[in-house]
Design a protein around this motif. Sequence first.
Motif, PDB file in Angstrom:
ATOM      1  N   SER A   1       0.844  -1.200   0.000  1.00  0.00           N
ATOM      2  CA  SER A   1       0.000   0.000   0.000  1.00  0.00           C
ATOM      3  C   SER A   1       0.876   1.247   0.000  1.00  0.00           C
ATOM      4  O   SER A   1       0.502   2.272  -0.580  1.00  0.00           O
ATOM      5  N   PHE A   2       2.058   1.161   0.624  1.00  0.00           N
ATOM      6  CA  PHE A   2       3.003   2.277   0.627  1.00  0.00           C
ATOM      7  C   PHE A   2       3.435   2.596  -0.806  1.00  0.00           C
ATOM      8  O   PHE A   2       3.432   3.761  -1.225  1.00  0.00           O
ATOM      9  N   ALA A   3       3.811   1.557  -1.576  1.00  0.00           N
ATOM     10  CA  ALA A   3       4.253   1.755  -2.968  1.00  0.00           C
ATOM     11  C   ALA A   3       3.125   2.338  -3.816  1.00  0.00           C
ATOM     12  O   ALA A   3       3.355   3.238  -4.636  1.00  0.00           O
ATOM     13  N   LYS A   4       1.910   1.836  -3.625  1.00  0.00           N
ATOM     14  CA  LYS A   4       0.769   2.328  -4.408  1.00  0.00           C
ATOM     15  C   LYS A   4       0.540   3.824  -4.177  1.00  0.00           C
ATOM     16  O   LYS A   4       0.274   4.582  -5.112  1.00  0.00           O
ATOM     17  N   LYS A   5       0.650   4.246  -2.933  1.00  0.00           N
ATOM     18  CA  LYS A   5       0.446   5.664  -2.609  1.00  0.00           C
ATOM     19  C   LYS A   5       1.550   6.537  -3.192  1.00  0.00           C
ATOM     20  O   LYS A   5       1.280   7.610  -3.734  1.00  0.00           O
ATOM     21  N   VAL A   6       2.803   6.066  -3.083  1.00  0.00           N
ATOM     22  CA  VAL A   6       3.930   6.840  -3.609  1.00  0.00           C
ATOM     23  C   VAL A   6       3.789   7.033  -5.115  1.00  0.00           C
ATOM     24  O   VAL A   6       3.939   8.142  -5.639  1.00  0.00           O
ATOM     25  N   ILE A   7       3.474   5.951  -5.828  1.00  0.00           N
ATOM     26  CA  ILE A   7       3.363   6.024  -7.295  1.00  0.00           C
ATOM     27  C   ILE A   7       2.168   6.876  -7.705  1.00  0.00           C
ATOM     28  O   ILE A   7       2.251   7.697  -8.630  1.00  0.00           O
ATOM     29  N   THR A   8       1.054   6.726  -7.015  1.00  0.00           N
ATOM     30  CA  THR A   8      -0.151   7.500  -7.346  1.00  0.00           C
ATOM     31  C   THR A   8       0.067   8.997  -7.149  1.00  0.00           C
ATOM     32  O   THR A   8      -0.327   9.808  -7.990  1.00  0.00           O
ATOM     33  N   LEU A   9       0.747   9.351  -6.065  1.00  0.00           N
ATOM     34  CA  LEU A   9       0.870  10.774  -5.705  1.00  0.00           C
ATOM     35  C   LEU A   9       2.140  11.444  -6.231  1.00  0.00           C
ATOM     36  O   LEU A   9       2.184  12.665  -6.374  1.00  0.00           O
ATOM     37  N   LEU A  10       3.173  10.655  -6.531  1.00  0.00           N
ATOM     38  CA  LEU A  10       4.466  11.265  -6.876  1.00  0.00           C
ATOM     39  C   LEU A  10       5.011  10.882  -8.248  1.00  0.00           C
ATOM     40  O   LEU A  10       6.102  11.299  -8.615  1.00  0.00           O
ATOM     41  N   GLN A  11       4.287  10.083  -9.010  1.00  0.00           N
ATOM     42  CA  GLN A  11       4.815   9.586 -10.287  1.00  0.00           C
ATOM     43  C   GLN A  11       5.146  10.717 -11.267  1.00  0.00           C
ATOM     44  O   GLN A  11       6.078  10.611 -12.071  1.00  0.00           O
ATOM     45  N   ASP A  12       4.410  11.817 -11.207  1.00  0.00           N
ATOM     46  CA  ASP A  12       4.608  12.907 -12.165  1.00  0.00           C
ATOM     47  C   ASP A  12       5.810  13.792 -11.829  1.00  0.00           C
ATOM     48  O   ASP A  12       6.124  14.726 -12.564  1.00  0.00           O
ATOM     49  N   PHE A  13       6.489  13.508 -10.709  1.00  0.00           N
ATOM     50  CA  PHE A  13       7.671  14.294 -10.340  1.00  0.00           C
ATOM     51  C   PHE A  13       8.957  13.633 -10.854  1.00  0.00           C
ATOM     52  O   PHE A  13       9.954  13.548 -10.145  1.00  0.00           O
ATOM     53  N   HIS A  14       8.927  13.147 -12.093  1.00  0.00           N
ATOM     54  CA  HIS A  14      10.090  12.519 -12.724  1.00  0.00           C
ATOM     55  C   HIS A  14      10.711  11.468 -11.798  1.00  0.00           C
ATOM     56  O   HIS A  14      11.915  11.478 -11.527  1.00  0.00           O
ATOM     57  N   LEU A  15       9.881  10.567 -11.303  1.00  0.00           N
ATOM     58  CA  LEU A  15      10.315   9.541 -10.360  1.00  0.00           C
ATOM     59  C   LEU A  15      10.765   8.277 -11.089  1.00  0.00           C
ATOM     60  O   LEU A  15      10.077   7.787 -11.984  1.00  0.00           O
ATOM     61  N   GLU A  16      11.932   7.749 -10.709  1.00  0.00           N
ATOM     62  CA  GLU A  16      12.430   6.471 -11.224  1.00  0.00           C
ATOM     63  C   GLU A  16      12.758   5.555 -10.062  1.00  0.00           C
ATOM     64  O   GLU A  16      13.259   6.001  -9.022  1.00  0.00           O
ATOM     65  N   ILE A  17      12.483   4.258 -10.253  1.00  0.00           N
ATOM     66  CA  ILE A  17      12.784   3.259  -9.227  1.00  0.00           C
ATOM     67  C   ILE A  17      13.975   2.418  -9.691  1.00  0.00           C
ATOM     68  O   ILE A  17      13.934   1.784 -10.740  1.00  0.00           O
ATOM     69  N   ASN A  18      15.041   2.427  -8.910  1.00  0.00           N
ATOM     70  CA  ASN A  18      16.251   1.660  -9.231  1.00  0.00           C
ATOM     71  C   ASN A  18      16.718   1.842 -10.679  1.00  0.00           C
ATOM     72  O   ASN A  18      16.871   0.865 -11.413  1.00  0.00           O
ATOM     73  N   PRO A  19      16.943   3.074 -11.129  1.00  0.00           N
ATOM     74  CA  PRO A  19      17.453   3.260 -12.498  1.00  0.00           C
ATOM     75  C   PRO A  19      18.819   2.610 -12.642  1.00  0.00           C
ATOM     76  O   PRO A  19      19.585   2.545 -11.672  1.00  0.00           O
ATOM     77  N   PRO A  20      19.149   2.087 -13.844  1.00  0.00           N
ATOM     78  CA  PRO A  20      20.406   1.347 -14.025  1.00  0.00           C
ATOM     79  C   PRO A  20      21.656   2.191 -13.837  1.00  0.00           C
ATOM     80  O   PRO A  20      22.726   1.673 -13.562  1.00  0.00           O
ATOM     81  N   ASN A  21      21.531   3.494 -14.001  1.00  0.00           N
ATOM     82  CA  ASN A  21      22.699   4.372 -13.917  1.00  0.00           C
ATOM     83  C   ASN A  21      22.669   5.262 -12.688  1.00  0.00           C
ATOM     84  O   ASN A  21      23.185   6.372 -12.697  1.00  0.00           O
ATOM     85  N   VAL A  22      22.044   4.777 -11.598  1.00  0.00           N
ATOM     86  CA  VAL A  22      21.924   5.613 -10.404  1.00  0.00           C
ATOM     87  C   VAL A  22      23.304   5.877  -9.806  1.00  0.00           C
ATOM     88  O   VAL A  22      24.134   4.975  -9.695  1.00  0.00           O
TER      89      VAL A  22
END
Length: 658
Positions: free
Chosen positions: A634-655
Amino acid sequence: MYILKIIPIAKGLPENYFSYFSKEKLPLGSLVEIKIKNRKVAGLVSETSKVEKEKINLKSQKFTLKKIERVIKENFIDENLFQSIVEVSILLGVKESEIIKNYIPEFVFENIDSFSDESFLNKKSIERYFIESFEKRHLEYLNLIKYNFKEGKTSLIFFPTISDLETTKKYFESKNIQNIATFHSSQTKKELKNNLEKLKEKSLLILSTPSLLPFLIANKINLKTVILEKENSYNYFSHAARKQIDAREIIKKIAKDLNLDLILAGNILSLQSFKDFKSSKNLESANKKSFTIIDLSKEKELKKEELEKRIKKISNKKESKYNSVYFSEELIEKLEEIKKNKDKVFLYAKRKGLYTETICSDCNTIFKCRNCDKPYILFKKQNQNEVERFYICSNCKDKIELKKSENLICENCGSWKMNTLGVGTQGIEENLKEIGFKTFLLDSESVKTKKEIKNILESWQKEKSSILIGTDLALNFLNRDFEIDLGAIISLDSLFSIPEINIDEKILNICLELKEKINSREKIIIQTRLKEQEVWDYLKDNNILGFLKDELEIRESFNLPPYANILKFRLTKKEIRSKENIERILKRIFDEEKIKFEKIIWRIEKKTGNHIGILTLSKDFWQIKKEGKIFPSSFAKKVITLLQDFHLEINPPNVLLP
């Protein structure tokens, strides 16, 4: 009355959703026709809700909700499969539309009846991991495919590149395997049609680059086993999307959710898969040592006279002037043998161009891109009787041309003493041409089409005593059918300066990939001026499992992937005010989920002024495991729903490390 969230399937439309209404409730994955600006397009139903629940939202909207034109096909994508797509999109921090548009080919929507399928779910499944050579892996696959054929079942193998797919196809054809269907982006319409016809068979072998196509007809083709070949490859990341998407995670999630047998294999596994594999002791391999590591650091002390004396001793030719920046004594000896025996060589370089860096001798300032702050690479091109010199940024492709008599001046101190450094493909080629070798160059600057690549490879194979110099582009197109008597890596040292958490893993992958594609008795030669780096010891001793175990221990102690998720935010100068909103929303989500609040670490990119935010979270906060399957929390669902438009990436390959 129902409100439908629709993903449009058409070119030229944004990766977004459109809301419409329908009198009937439609299952997720249903294909409908909608009208967008007087243009009728197909769309997939990704969400459905009753009008009564959305009344408040509807009143606040500034537009009138339109009705769908018609239902083309209910359950076009099975609901179980579509639900898996929704869940994996949350886990990866992308939109369902990005996965659908990147991994469902257009021709699927042009052949609707061929891909409609019944609900599909196997009763039970197994999961296997192994690290083996090409021969041993493919022998395992062969036995499994034959067993599935006897049972009337289909096997599916995914590949990171088309070249890998074609190599495996040749192998199975040589073993008299029939009913092979292949799918990849370079196929003609005729080839696609022929392969679609094969899908009418109840048991076959499907070879494919990453795609959701086979899962759409899993029941129709009796799909039993999914294999991720070269599971460690970074080529599984999609570069066509707005964000980079890891196709491996999509394939693994869907295969597990549909209870399909899943095999993850390669000459090395990814750290995530190695962590998931509980009995790693069964992976021990007795492969022979395959690499020779040569220390180039002593070459700095070699005077010109000493170098010429050594060359003369090796080659017995006064005119042979190997550049010590590129070639060690051991490699020179091997190249002279190649000349005598009229053999073929592949030399790998990570960077293209003449020189990869230009630095001021007076103030040590590196000549960097005016747009993105990455070092410019120097190139040279022969135009009729003139030589053109120019700099290109490897990141944003910004180009600076130098006139014949023009010298580069340091932007910092105004000095004209600019030194060129680094190892590039053009520099290696120039030096070998001076010595008298027939050379061929294969990188993204020298070729633009697949036809040109094919012509260069064919010419190289026909020419006796010839050398192919190439980057990752060349490596991707090589296969075991090529006649290659010696392979060498000129240098990978520039990679160690990149502060990415995956850099040692990437270096190991390059070396192992090269060894697998060169079917030679000779050891791969790796030159380095940084012999103290531990990754060379793992390669020299062929201790691949040792590397994986040690790397996992380090990652666990520092709370890094695969034990944690890294959330990366990117804000432009105009969006800097959003930092407070992001942190406020995150604080609220942490409080609601009763999780200790973790602050974002922000840094500013030079030149661009972009603000990069890094937040490291335990994977236990992000996902839930049930009966061997993974679901977003439920934590992940809320983060993605509310913050996805802020150029959010999860574990990008070049972090980069914060």
